[in-house]
Design a protein around this motif. Structure first.
Motif, PDB file in Angstrom:
ATOM      1  N   ALA A  17      32.367  26.351  39.431  1.00 35.26           N
ATOM      2  CA  ALA A  17      31.757  25.130  38.891  1.00 35.26           C
ATOM      3  C   ALA A  17      32.362  24.711  37.557  1.00 35.26           C
ATOM      4  O   ALA A  17      32.521  23.522  37.285  1.00 35.26           O
ATOM      5  CB  ALA A  17      30.249  25.334  38.737  1.00 35.26           C
ATOM      6  N   LYS A  18      32.688  25.671  36.733  1.00 33.26           N
ATOM      7  CA  LYS A  18      33.205  25.366  35.393  1.00 33.26           C
ATOM      8  C   LYS A  18      34.721  25.495  35.299  1.00 33.26           C
ATOM      9  O   LYS A  18      35.296  25.285  34.231  1.00 33.26           O
ATOM     10  CB  LYS A  18      32.560  26.300  34.357  1.00 33.26           C
ATOM     11  N   ASN A  19      35.358  25.903  36.426  1.00 32.20           N
ATOM     12  CA  ASN A  19      36.808  26.108  36.458  1.00 32.20           C
ATOM     13  C   ASN A  19      37.248  27.083  35.363  1.00 32.20           C
ATOM     14  O   ASN A  19      38.167  26.805  34.590  1.00 32.20           O
ATOM     15  CB  ASN A  19      37.556  24.780  36.344  1.00 32.20           C
ATOM     16  N   ILE A  20      36.549  28.200  35.304  1.00 36.82           N
ATOM     17  CA  ILE A  20      36.824  29.262  34.341  1.00 36.82           C
ATOM     18  C   ILE A  20      37.080  30.538  35.146  1.00 36.82           C
ATOM     19  O   ILE A  20      36.355  30.806  36.105  1.00 36.82           O
ATOM     20  CB  ILE A  20      35.620  29.482  33.398  1.00 36.82           C
ATOM     21  N   PRO A  21      38.078  31.326  34.775  1.00 37.08           N
ATOM     22  CA  PRO A  21      38.333  32.567  35.513  1.00 37.08           C
ATOM     23  C   PRO A  21      37.083  33.455  35.569  1.00 37.08           C
ATOM     24  O   PRO A  21      36.327  33.553  34.599  1.00 37.08           O
ATOM     25  CB  PRO A  21      39.449  33.256  34.715  1.00 37.08           C
ATOM     26  N   GLY A  22      36.879  34.086  36.712  1.00 39.80           N
ATOM     27  CA  GLY A  22      35.701  34.915  36.923  1.00 39.80           C
ATOM     28  C   GLY A  22      35.522  36.004  35.897  1.00 39.80           C
ATOM     29  O   GLY A  22      34.404  36.297  35.472  1.00 39.80           O
ATOM     30  N   ASN A  23      36.633  36.617  35.446  1.00 35.40           N
ATOM     31  CA  ASN A  23      36.494  37.676  34.446  1.00 35.40           C
ATOM     32  C   ASN A  23      35.957  37.130  33.126  1.00 35.40           C
ATOM     33  O   ASN A  23      35.195  37.804  32.424  1.00 35.40           O
ATOM     34  CB  ASN A  23      37.818  38.425  34.241  1.00 35.40           C
ATOM     35  N   LYS A  24      36.303  35.893  32.796  1.00 36.28           N
ATOM     36  CA  LYS A  24      35.787  35.271  31.569  1.00 36.28           C
ATOM     37  C   LYS A  24      34.293  34.955  31.710  1.00 36.28           C
ATOM     38  O   LYS A  24      33.529  35.095  30.756  1.00 36.28           O
ATOM     39  CB  LYS A  24      36.560  33.997  31.226  1.00 36.28           C
ATOM     40  N   VAL A  25      33.898  34.512  32.896  1.00 33.56           N
ATOM     41  CA  VAL A  25      32.469  34.259  33.145  1.00 33.56           C
ATOM     42  C   VAL A  25      31.703  35.563  33.021  1.00 33.56           C
ATOM     43  O   VAL A  25      30.657  35.627  32.370  1.00 33.56           O
ATOM     44  CB  VAL A  25      32.248  33.614  34.532  1.00 33.56           C
ATOM     45  N   PHE A  26      32.221  36.630  33.636  1.00 31.29           N
ATOM     46  CA  PHE A  26      31.553  37.922  33.548  1.00 31.29           C
ATOM     47  C   PHE A  26      31.418  38.368  32.098  1.00 31.29           C
ATOM     48  O   PHE A  26      30.338  38.801  31.672  1.00 31.29           O
ATOM     49  CB  PHE A  26      32.301  38.999  34.352  1.00 31.29           C
ATOM     50  N   GLU A  27      32.489  38.263  31.328  1.00 32.80           N
ATOM     51  CA  GLU A  27      32.450  38.666  29.917  1.00 32.80           C
ATOM     52  C   GLU A  27      31.394  37.876  29.147  1.00 32.80           C
ATOM     53  O   GLU A  27      30.645  38.439  28.349  1.00 32.80           O
ATOM     54  CB  GLU A  27      33.816  38.486  29.265  1.00 32.80           C
ATOM     55  N   ALA A  28      31.338  36.569  29.378  1.00 25.55           N
ATOM     56  CA  ALA A  28      30.356  35.730  28.687  1.00 25.55           C
ATOM     57  C   ALA A  28      28.934  36.095  29.116  1.00 25.55           C
ATOM     58  O   ALA A  28      28.037  36.200  28.284  1.00 25.55           O
ATOM     59  CB  ALA A  28      30.630  34.253  28.953  1.00 25.55           C
ATOM     60  N   PHE A  29      28.731  36.276  30.426  1.00 24.88           N
ATOM     61  CA  PHE A  29      27.417  36.665  30.931  1.00 24.88           C
ATOM     62  C   PHE A  29      26.998  37.998  30.330  1.00 24.88           C
ATOM     63  O   PHE A  29      25.850  38.176  29.908  1.00 24.88           O
ATOM     64  CB  PHE A  29      27.431  36.774  32.451  1.00 24.88           C
TER      65      PHE A  29
END
Length: 82
Positions: A17-29
């Motif tokens: 949805a945000k066009n952000i790499p999954g590892n970056k989403v995981f780190e932010a979460f």
């Protein structure tokens, strides 16, 4: 749905949805406590599906965005005007 699949599904959804790499989403979460929140919520509501958890995160993000933009100011004006 098991816990790991639910967490991965939420991360994949936001990555897409945000066009952000999954590892970056995981780190932010993980940094912001979203992973722990998902785990805690799943323990309380194990029958819920992925849409529930994605909706919960959407709501949190909307509240955070409103707070950052101070869009609550007009609510206060309406309350004090009466």
């Amino acid at each position: 749905m098991d816990e790991l699949r639910m967490i991965v599904s939420c991360i994949e959804y936001y990555s897409y949805a945000k066009n952000i790499p999954g590892n970056k989403v995981f780190e932010a979460f993980d940094k912001n406590g979203v992973i722990q929140l998902l785990q805690d919520t799943r323990n309380q509501f194990p029958e819920m599906d992925t849409s529930f958890y994605i909706g919960m995160i959407d709501g949190m993000m909307a509240l955070e965005r409103d707070a950052e933009e101070d869009t609550y100011g007009h609510y206060e004006e309406n309350r004090t005007a009466h």
